[in-house]
Write an enzyme that holds these catalytic residues in place. Structure first.
Site, mmCIF file in Angstrom:
data_model
loop_
_atom_site.group_PDB
_atom_site.id
_atom_site.type_symbol
_atom_site.label_atom_id
_atom_site.label_comp_id
_atom_site.label_asym_id
_atom_site.label_seq_id
_atom_site.Cartn_x
_atom_site.Cartn_y
_atom_site.Cartn_z
ATOM 1 N N HIS A 136 5.004 0.501 -0.403
ATOM 2 C CA HIS A 136 5.733 -0.460 0.438
ATOM 3 C C HIS A 136 4.775 -1.570 0.868
ATOM 4 O O HIS A 136 3.563 -1.485 0.617
ATOM 5 C CB HIS A 136 6.337 0.252 1.665
ATOM 6 N N HIS A 194 -1.680 -10.475 -1.085
ATOM 7 C CA HIS A 194 -0.869 -10.200 -2.274
ATOM 8 C C HIS A 194 -1.548 -9.243 -3.255
ATOM 9 O O HIS A 194 -1.407 -9.388 -4.472
ATOM 10 C CB HIS A 194 -0.423 -11.498 -2.966
ATOM 11 N N CYS A 244 5.698 6.724 4.479
ATOM 12 C CA CYS A 244 4.465 5.955 4.242
ATOM 13 C C CYS A 244 3.770 6.328 2.930
ATOM 14 O O CYS A 244 2.859 5.635 2.484
ATOM 15 C CB CYS A 244 3.498 6.108 5.413
ATOM 16 N N GLU A 274 -0.320 -3.651 11.645
ATOM 17 C CA GLU A 274 0.415 -3.276 10.435
ATOM 18 C C GLU A 274 1.865 -3.729 10.549
ATOM 19 O O GLU A 274 2.491 -4.123 9.572
ATOM 20 C CB GLU A 274 0.332 -1.763 10.241
ATOM 21 N N HIS A 288 0.843 -1.196 0.000
ATOM 22 C CA HIS A 288 0.000 0.000 0.000
ATOM 23 C C HIS A 288 0.878 1.246 0.000
ATOM 24 O O HIS A 288 2.092 1.175 0.191
ATOM 25 C CB HIS A 288 -0.985 0.011 1.190
HETATM 26 ZN ZN LIG Z 1 2.448 0.938 5.590
#
Ligand SMILES: [Zn+2]
Length: 120
Positions: free
Chosen positions: A30, A70, A26, A109, A15
């Site tokens: 990645h 994926h 972010c 996460e 994402h």
């Molecule tokens: Zn992230």
């Protein structure tokens, strides 16, 4: 007897987070090894001695894992801004209709960063 129990699932996905500040790491594409806990809560029927069959949680959650594993999360309907917060809500909203005992969804996460969504 009131209990809360959970089952953990995992998926790998990529994402980027478009609402983070310019230059923030972010915002770059990645990936994570995401985990999420499906937490259910309710009253145990004394004659049964259990709240829910863990297998029933798995039946409902596995199709959702398949939709995420994926994939590039930003391309999934409803996840154009796939923060942990939005991923937790997305999973919760998908599970709730078939899992009325659902109390919350906790998204990991990373090993040290989690977000819990309780339905509002
Ligand atoms: Zn992230």
């Amino acid at each position: 007897m009131q209990v809360k129990l959970s089952k953990t699932f995992s998926f790998e996905a990529a994402h980027d987070l478009p609402t983070f500040p310019e230059g923030h790491k972010c915002r770059r594409l990645h990936g994570h090894s995401f985990r999420f806990d499906v937490v259910v809560e309710g009253e145990v029927a004394p004659d049964k001695g259990y709240l829910i069959d863990y297998g029933d949680i798995k039946k409902v959650a596995e199709p959702i894992v398949k939709q995420l594993d994926h994939y590039y999360l930003n391309e999934i309907e409803g996840l154009s801004n796939p923060t942990s917060e939005n991923v937790a809500r997305w999973i919760y909203d998908k599970l709730k209709p078939s899992l009325p005992l659902l109390a919350s969804v906790i998204v990991y996460e990373t090993c040290t960063s989690t977000c819990e969504y309780r339905g509002k």
